[in-house]
Design a protein around this motif. Structure first.
Motif, PDB file in Angstrom:
ATOM      1  N   SER A 246      -2.391  -1.812  -9.536  1.00  0.00           N
ATOM      2  CA  SER A 246      -1.375  -2.031  -8.236  1.00  0.00           C
ATOM      3  C   SER A 246      -0.550  -2.595  -7.853  1.00  0.00           C
ATOM      4  CB  SER A 246      -3.673  -2.514  -7.734  1.00  0.00           C
ATOM      5  OG  SER A 246      -3.242  -3.813  -7.357  1.00  0.00           O
ATOM      6  N   ALA A 247       0.175  -2.621  -6.876  1.00  0.00           N
ATOM      7  CA  ALA A 247       1.188  -2.977  -6.195  1.00  0.00           C
ATOM      8  C   ALA A 247       1.012  -4.985  -6.369  1.00  0.00           C
ATOM      9  CB  ALA A 247       1.524  -2.727  -5.215  1.00  0.00           C
TER      10      ALA A 247
ATOM     11  N   ARG B 260       3.602   2.957 -11.357  1.00  0.00           N
ATOM     12  CA  ARG B 260       3.874   3.919  -9.723  1.00  0.00           C
ATOM     13  C   ARG B 260       3.996   3.333  -8.832  1.00  0.00           C
ATOM     14  NH1 ARG B 260      -1.668   7.764  -9.753  1.00  0.00           N
ATOM     15  NH2 ARG B 260       0.267   8.857 -10.787  1.00  0.00           N
ATOM     16  N   HIS B 261       3.618   1.562  -8.517  1.00  0.00           N
ATOM     17  CA  HIS B 261       2.783   1.317  -7.287  1.00  0.00           C
ATOM     18  C   HIS B 261       3.934   0.345  -7.145  1.00  0.00           C
ATOM     19  CE1 HIS B 261       0.105   3.507  -6.219  1.00  0.00           C
ATOM     20  NE2 HIS B 261      -0.609   3.385  -7.319  1.00  0.00           N
TER      21      HIS B 261
ATOM     22  N   HIS C   3      -6.178   3.618  -4.696  1.00  0.00           N
ATOM     23  CA  HIS C   3      -4.855   2.266  -4.833  1.00  0.00           C
ATOM     24  C   HIS C   3      -5.756   1.097  -3.585  1.00  0.00           C
ATOM     25  CE1 HIS C   3      -1.438  -0.489  -4.381  1.00  0.00           C
ATOM     26  NE2 HIS C   3      -0.988  -0.169  -5.530  1.00  0.00           N
TER      27      HIS C   3
ATOM     28  N   ASP D 151       0.870  -1.320   0.184  1.00  0.00           N
ATOM     29  CA  ASP D 151      -0.135  -0.092   0.284  1.00  0.00           C
ATOM     30  C   ASP D 151       1.131   1.077   0.171  1.00  0.00           C
ATOM     31  OD1 ASP D 151       0.691  -0.197   2.808  1.00  0.00           O
ATOM     32  OD2 ASP D 151      -0.303   0.604   3.890  1.00  0.00           O
TER      33      ASP D 151
ATOM     34  N   PRO E 215       4.003   3.447  -2.472  1.00  0.00           N
ATOM     35  CA  PRO E 215       4.005   4.106  -3.605  1.00  0.00           C
ATOM     36  C   PRO E 215       5.614   4.264  -3.148  1.00  0.00           C
ATOM     37  CG  PRO E 215       2.990   5.228  -3.265  1.00  0.00           C
ATOM     38  CD  PRO E 215       2.886   4.512  -2.066  1.00  0.00           C
TER      39      PRO E 215
END
Length: 81
Positions: free
Chosen positions: A59-60, A75-76, A37, A16, A18
């Protein structure tokens, strides 16, 4: 041509959170981005729509499950430390 696949270990931070160079603390839409996110993470979605440009952001969790870093500056990205 396919992007090279770089197997790496996950970065020492939660999915959660970044990387600070990919989403700066002073980004004007940081809270909304993190909210979206988080909704993607908790909802099991592969990503969310970026509030500023409408592009789909992975998403990550999705990137971690994929199992490799594509070196495209996600980004993640859960692999960047």
């Amino acid at each position: 041509m396919r992007a090279p696949r770089h197997r790496r270990t996950l970065a020492p931070r939660g999915l959660d959170e970044p990387h600070p160079t990919r989403l700066h603390a002073d980004h004007p839409q940081r809270e909304e981005i993190l909210r979206r996110h988080d909704e993607a993470l908790t909802g099991g979605q592969p990503g969310y729509l970026d509030p500023s440009n409408g592009l789909f952001v992975l998403s990550a969790a999705f990137l971690a499950k994929r199992g490799f870093c594509c070196d495209r500056g996600c980004r993640h990205c859960p692999y960047v430390d």
